[in-house]
Design an enzyme around this catalytic site. Structure first.
Site, PDB file in Angstrom:
ATOM      1  N   LYS A  69      35.867  34.312  16.890  1.00  0.00           N
ATOM      2  CA  LYS A  69      37.240  34.433  16.396  1.00  0.00           C
ATOM      3  C   LYS A  69      37.279  34.662  14.889  1.00  0.00           C
ATOM      4  O   LYS A  69      36.332  34.368  14.172  1.00  0.00           O
ATOM      5  CB  LYS A  69      38.066  33.227  16.842  1.00  0.00           C
ATOM      6  CG  LYS A  69      38.270  33.240  18.351  1.00  0.00           C
ATOM      7  CD  LYS A  69      39.178  32.150  18.870  1.00  0.00           C
ATOM      8  CE  LYS A  69      39.369  32.349  20.379  1.00  0.00           C
ATOM      9  NZ  LYS A  69      40.212  31.304  20.991  1.00  0.00           N
ATOM     10  N   ARG A 123      33.476  27.922  25.702  1.00  0.00           N
ATOM     11  CA  ARG A 123      33.616  29.284  26.225  1.00  0.00           C
ATOM     12  C   ARG A 123      33.098  30.243  25.154  1.00  0.00           C
ATOM     13  O   ARG A 123      33.684  30.343  24.072  1.00  0.00           O
ATOM     14  CB  ARG A 123      35.089  29.554  26.539  1.00  0.00           C
ATOM     15  CG  ARG A 123      35.390  30.925  27.132  1.00  0.00           C
ATOM     16  CD  ARG A 123      36.887  31.067  27.368  1.00  0.00           C
ATOM     17  NE  ARG A 123      37.224  32.343  27.969  1.00  0.00           N
ATOM     18  CZ  ARG A 123      37.411  33.469  27.301  1.00  0.00           C
ATOM     19  NH1 ARG A 123      37.291  33.477  25.968  1.00  0.00           N
ATOM     20  NH2 ARG A 123      37.719  34.595  27.921  1.00  0.00           N
TER      21      ARG A 123
END
Length: 287
Positions: free
Chosen positions: A204, A243
């Site tokens: 991210k 994840r």
């Protein structure tokens, strides 16, 4: 939990696994690298993304779920739509991972209760096209925890059982970089809500920017170490699973953290928090 994005527009690897065969092969690679769960999604949730039709999402996802499940892989379906989730479960999926926590589709809570499968309840304030406008908090950790409790209450009220529910603080969803760092620092409070916790930081933007000058951002495929560092932090906090796109780096980080005696063997420091349905189905001891 290894990520398979069956999408043309995901922020990290859009288009690489859009063909069913390529997606299935990638799922196998993730399992070989150490993933205990493969998360298959057909809708990008990057900021500003447009939603595909439900028919298109099913077309992308269901064949991949079916093929991997047939090989004995524990498959999670990453969807906000109840009809897509139902089709994936019928194809052999074992977990529903809903980034809206059941808010985007009013039919989802009933499916969760009916199916009895583990359900990931992510903290969510809106769809991708406008979610960052809702990144306003006085105390992000306290407010995320309160809103997750509210979702748990609503899902329990709809018939879901407590041991089905996995919580996700929603890193990057209606969050600024500062909010993301505060949530990582406060992960123990999320774990303290009493449910297994899933964390998704992989690749991210806030990891691309950390420690860099403005405009000098790490490329997406150069964020494995930063992601693995947050995975080790998550394991120390007691999360159930992380994840990630780069499974090998995170497995290495967890192994080193374990070797240093900072958590018990395996990714889940609290085996009692493994979702009951995965334990009874013979699922992985570490996610």
């Amino acid at each position: 939990m290894g990520v398979v994005n069956v999408t043309p527009d995901s922020f990290s690897d859009g288009g690489r696994w859009i063909e069913t065969g390529a997606a299935v092969d990638h799922g196998r690679e993730l399992v070989a690298a150490g993933a205990g769960v493969v998360d298959v999604g057909g809708e990008s949730t990057r900021p500003g993304a447009e939603r595909p039709s439900a028919q298109e999402e099913r077309r992308r996802v269901v064949p991949v779920v079916a093929a991997l499940a047939k090989e004995g892989v524990v498959v999670s379906v990453d969807t906000m739509r109840a009809d897509v989730a139902r089709a994936a479960l019928e194809a052999g999926g074992a977990i529903i991972n809903d980034v809206s926590g059941g808010l985007a589709d009013p039919q989802m809570p009933a499916l969760v209760a009916e199916s009895g499968v583990p359900f990931v309840v992510m903290h969510w304030r809106g769809h991708s096209h406008d979610m960052q406008s809702k990144a306003v908090y006085d105390d992000v950790v306290a407010e995320v925890c309160a809103e997750l409790r509210e979702r748990v209450g609503a899902l329990r009220g709809a018939g879901a059982t407590a041991d089905q529910l996995v919580l996700d603080p929603g890193i990057g969803f209606s969050k600024t970089a500062e909010h993301n760092w505060e949530l990582l620092a406060g992960l123990e409070e999320v774990v303290g809500l009493g449910h297994p916790v899933l964390l998704g930081t992989s690749r991210k933007g806030f990891l691309g920017r950390v420690g860099r000058r403005e405009g000098d951002e790490r490329p997406l495929d150069a964020r494995a170490v930063a992601t693995a560092t947050t995975s080790a932090r998550a394991a120390r906090a007691g999360v159930w699973s992380v994840r990630v796109h780069d499974v090998t780096a995170t497995v290495d980080a967890i192994d080193v953290t374990t070797a240093m005696g900072e958590l018990p063997a395996g990714l889940a420091p609290h085996p009692s928090q493994e979702p009951k349905q995965l334990r009874t189905a013979g699922g992985p001891e570490r996610g």
